[in-house]
Design an enzyme around this catalytic site. Sequence first.
Site, PDB file in Angstrom:
ATOM      1  N   GLU A 135      -4.431   7.086   6.974  1.00 12.63           N
ATOM      2  CA  GLU A 135      -5.485   6.479   6.158  1.00 12.63           C
ATOM      3  C   GLU A 135      -5.953   5.168   6.796  1.00 12.63           C
ATOM      4  O   GLU A 135      -7.145   4.891   6.895  1.00 12.63           O
ATOM      5  CB  GLU A 135      -4.959   6.227   4.745  1.00 12.63           C
ATOM      6  CG  GLU A 135      -6.001   5.593   3.826  1.00 12.63           C
ATOM      7  CD  GLU A 135      -5.404   5.131   2.503  1.00 12.63           C
ATOM      8  OE1 GLU A 135      -4.387   5.700   2.073  1.00 12.63           O
ATOM      9  OE2 GLU A 135      -5.969   4.202   1.919  1.00 12.63           O
TER      10      GLU A 135
ATOM     11  N   HIS B 171       0.825  -1.201   0.000  1.00  4.03           N
ATOM     12  CA  HIS B 171       0.000   0.000   0.000  1.00  4.03           C
ATOM     13  C   HIS B 171       0.868   1.264   0.000  1.00  4.03           C
ATOM     14  O   HIS B 171       0.636   2.195  -0.763  1.00  4.03           O
ATOM     15  CB  HIS B 171      -0.925  -0.060   1.227  1.00  4.03           C
ATOM     16  CG  HIS B 171      -1.896   1.069   1.315  1.00  4.03           C
ATOM     17  ND1 HIS B 171      -2.618   1.328   2.459  1.00  4.03           N
ATOM     18  CD2 HIS B 171      -2.256   2.022   0.432  1.00  4.03           C
ATOM     19  CE1 HIS B 171      -3.383   2.376   2.261  1.00  4.03           C
ATOM     20  NE2 HIS B 171      -3.183   2.835   1.048  1.00  4.03           N
TER      21      HIS B 171
ATOM     22  N   GLU C 128       2.354   1.623  -3.324  1.00  2.11           N
ATOM     23  CA  GLU C 128       1.372   2.182  -4.263  1.00  2.11           C
ATOM     24  C   GLU C 128       1.374   3.711  -4.177  1.00  2.11           C
ATOM     25  O   GLU C 128       1.315   4.413  -5.181  1.00  2.11           O
ATOM     26  CB  GLU C 128      -0.020   1.620  -3.940  1.00  2.11           C
ATOM     27  CG  GLU C 128      -1.159   2.236  -4.730  1.00  2.11           C
ATOM     28  CD  GLU C 128      -2.402   2.451  -3.888  1.00  2.11           C
ATOM     29  OE1 GLU C 128      -2.878   1.508  -3.240  1.00  2.11           O
ATOM     30  OE2 GLU C 128      -2.902   3.594  -3.868  1.00  2.11           O
ATOM     31  N   HIS C 129       1.473   4.228  -2.958  1.00  2.00           N
ATOM     32  CA  HIS C 129       1.504   5.690  -2.793  1.00  2.00           C
ATOM     33  C   HIS C 129       2.827   6.288  -3.286  1.00  2.00           C
ATOM     34  O   HIS C 129       2.818   7.296  -3.980  1.00  2.00           O
ATOM     35  CB  HIS C 129       1.324   6.058  -1.315  1.00  2.00           C
ATOM     36  CG  HIS C 129      -0.091   6.012  -0.858  1.00  2.00           C
ATOM     37  ND1 HIS C 129      -0.754   7.132  -0.404  1.00  2.00           N
ATOM     38  CD2 HIS C 129      -0.985   5.006  -0.776  1.00  2.00           C
ATOM     39  CE1 HIS C 129      -1.986   6.804  -0.056  1.00  2.00           C
ATOM     40  NE2 HIS C 129      -2.150   5.520  -0.261  1.00  2.00           N
TER      41      HIS C 129
HETATM   42 ZN   LIG Z   1      -4.020   4.631   0.224  1.00  3.19          ZN
END
Ligand SMILES: [Zn+2]
Length: 1025
Positions: A203, A102, A105-106
């Site tokens: 998040e 994750h 991905e960022h």
């Molecule tokens: Zn995210």
Amino acid sequence: MFRQTKAALQKLRYVSFNGCRNTWRLQSTSAVERASQYQTGQKIHGFTVREVVAVPDLFLTAVKLTHDKTGAQYLHAARDDANNLFSVQLRTTPMDSTGVPHILEHTVLCGSEKYPCRDPFFKMLNRSLSTFMNAFTASDYTMYPFSTQNSKDFQNLLSVYLDAVFFPCLREQDFWQEGWRLENENPTDPNSPLVFKGVVFNEMKGAFSDNERVYAQHLQNKLYPDHTYSVVSGGEPLDIPDLTWKQLKQFHATHYHPSNARFFTYGNLPLEQHLKQIEEEALSKFERIDPNTEVPSQPHWSSPREDHVTCSPDALAPDPARQNTLCMSYLLGDITDTFEGFTLSLLSSLMISGPNAPFYKALIEPKIGTDFSSVVGYDGSTKEASFSIGLQGMAEEDTERVKQIISQTINDIIESGFEEERIEALLHKIEIQMKHQSTNFGLSLASYIASSWNHDGDPVELLQINDSVTKFKQALKDNPCFLQDKVKHYFKENTHRLTLSMSPDDTYLEKQAKAEEEKLQKKIQALSEGDKKDIYEKGLELLSAQSKSQDASCLPALKVSDIEPTIPITPVQISTAGGVPVQFCEQPTNGLVYFRAMCSLNTLPEDLRLYVPLFCSVITKVGCGALDYRQQAQQMELRTGGMSVSTQVIPDSTQLDMYEQGVLLSSSCLERNLPHMFQLWSDTFNNPHLDEVERLRVLVMMSAQELANGISYSGHMYALTRASRHLTPAGDLMETFGGMKQVKFMKRVAEMSDLSQVIRILTRIKKHLLNPDNMRCAVNATPQKMSDTAAQLESFMKDVAQNRKERKPVRSNIIERPLDPLQDSGLSRKLISELNFQPCQMKTFFPLPFPVNFVSECIRTVPFSHQDYASLCILARMMTAKFLHGEIREKGGAYGGGARMGGGLFSFYSYRDPNSMQTLSAFRRGVDWAKSGQFTQQDIDEAKLSVFSAVDSPVSPSDKGMGRFLSGLTDEMKQSHRERLFAVTHKSLVEVAESYLGIGQRTCGVAILGPENKAIKKDPSWIVK
Ligand SMILES: [Zn+2]
């Protein structure tokens, strides 16, 4: 058609209001024909064609290829749809819960070799006409999709995406910003305490404030305890600080490699061009590796298991004493077996969906819980699928009873099977879904094939849905017990079964905060004075990097001159049927008919308005005419593509204090079923069974639960709705229909022991709303079917004529607007006018058990037709991209935030935000920034591109003409708005900021949803709910 994945494991990279309303444009069949010319074995730009398959049911030709040098896999779906899509997916199979896929991905979206500027992804939002751009982290893959209708734009975006995925910078600073870091609470004060910061860290804290999400995560981790599914791919907040920058780079090197990649393209652009660009810009630079990312099969348990977890109490749950969840999950077969997956997903619908399903009858109707558990039914998002069944909102003492019911129901199904008509209804549903021209078809296909393809299933086989349908029918013919045998095998005899319960714990949040504090202290204790100094300096560096104005000139961009100057015209005809106005819109609907009716609320006594959403949610579900609710549900499935009713509050385009109020009836059906669909509507008008009290109670309970669950996900919408409540008359009604007021009201209704009063009110509402005198209709169908539809609509009007009654509006100030402004037909819409409305300022705070805030502020400005409206639209977009994004997301650590213009209001919002007051001050500084005029022509042009990509996002044939039908917006009005958008200048932007948004000029409302807030508590200007 598409398998349902109920577990909310996919995460959006950012929140957007632009959505993805895409298109289907019927042109020549050239793209499909061109693709069918390819030959197996043919070499193109480093790829070899493996297979070419026509899929006529979906109007596409699939071309499967592999990349010779790296082994990268490729699927192209050629279809005559201009909304082209690209996606690349990598198999990412983490073995710990640090959230490495994750965070990766960022960070890959934070700059790459060719495009080294910070955050090229967000910058491209403003340099492109994309109809969709995002990134997802699933449990076992990461996907990067975009779509656009412009071929130059496609090449630009493809270049940025390829470079980001395969050649990202992965700077240490990006890792701190997006992943996690220790930093002084106030970065400029070395003496302020050290805290955890980071976008993904916050998040995930936000994501796990949602109990449904918590449950889904635990269930997956515990059902597949032996490999990658036992960890949290998004990141467990307390494990995230264990990830190092080095580990992140290592994960990239092994997982983001072409040998571990699957490329998908869709649409009418030529395949060769895509292959050439992908080969030249990425694949040619790699050699084949063995990525070693396969997921092994989960070893089967020899006996079932049980487990228990806790969650935070839900203040808004309908009954605080009933907040337990219990469900049983079964491990099924491998999802790469396409037909088995198809069969099990159908079987799951038969067992669960709708009031005729055995589990609905056995679990929902006795009202043991408020709804099915958040994870329910077939889930094909993991290598081996699972099936789950259970309840949420139940009392602890019902645990054993629920377990018994589940196993008893499975026995009953094995014993008696399913009615033939229900199977027929399900197959009809698949037929409709294949024919409906969806608004984002490419993206739906990409997500539909992603999971199975990820584990080397055949994506082409998945697309051949009709083959599976044929095979399924044959299997039933060959063995009438086909489905019962499956139930026996997968459920009754399956020892890989997990029973997971979840109960609220009053100290849950406290414990979490304590664990975080301990983790923090442990990290801090390990620091030397030198480390602390280092942290302080790095914090300052990051702050200064974030504050620097950024040069994005390395990125490709479209120009304002690439935008179409005019909009295409959508012709409609306005006429009447039985005296009721009807708008006809001829469209290539592929054999479907779409029917809508707008029913005015003007005669409804105002104290009943709170009940209208409830009326909408039950009116097509309680039974009608000779049909009880079960038969009605069956007929709706068998004969229609669905029938629903929703509330409508439509601000006028010329006056802020005028609006139209109503409910919208919507339905669709195959052409052959048109009489059946109108029959169902007639029965609903003439004789809805609103007095079915037991049925009503079930529906009320489920609605209340659904509303309560939605807050942690849509908190920004609730905050916005509340903030705008006192600014316009329409705002007040929106709060009544869809705001916190409605959530609390439904909670109260769900707690009532006697519903007879509610039934009386719903019956009164029905008399006011389902009245042809207060109605106008719209039909979208093919030209061939139009006259037949008109005739049937005429006879429908005769059937419901008994409901006609002239009633007086409850307000005296009704204004009529012509339905067709160009041609005086005498037909009109009736709007409420409150010219004496006094907007008032109010600040409202809703304390909720979340660790993050949703902050919003709304300012009353001007209506759509006002000359300044366009400047405010561009300003909102520009302020979001050039100021608020940096302040609220990058510096503030919120998941998202920005400004938007709509309904006459200029609104600021933040999403899953660790801050509250600081964010309000960022909103204010955004206005100062705008007034100071410190932005360039480039900034304005980018904002224009971004606004136009939303304005021009294509509309499907089923929705063409709806803007005109609902809001009276004609193509001419849209064209003038378009011209005003083009004409926005630096000067007009500064002017609107000064005249509408400055302190003293504005009337605004503020609302925050979030945890206990000391600053607000002390400040008497806040209303605390
Ligand atoms: Zn995210």
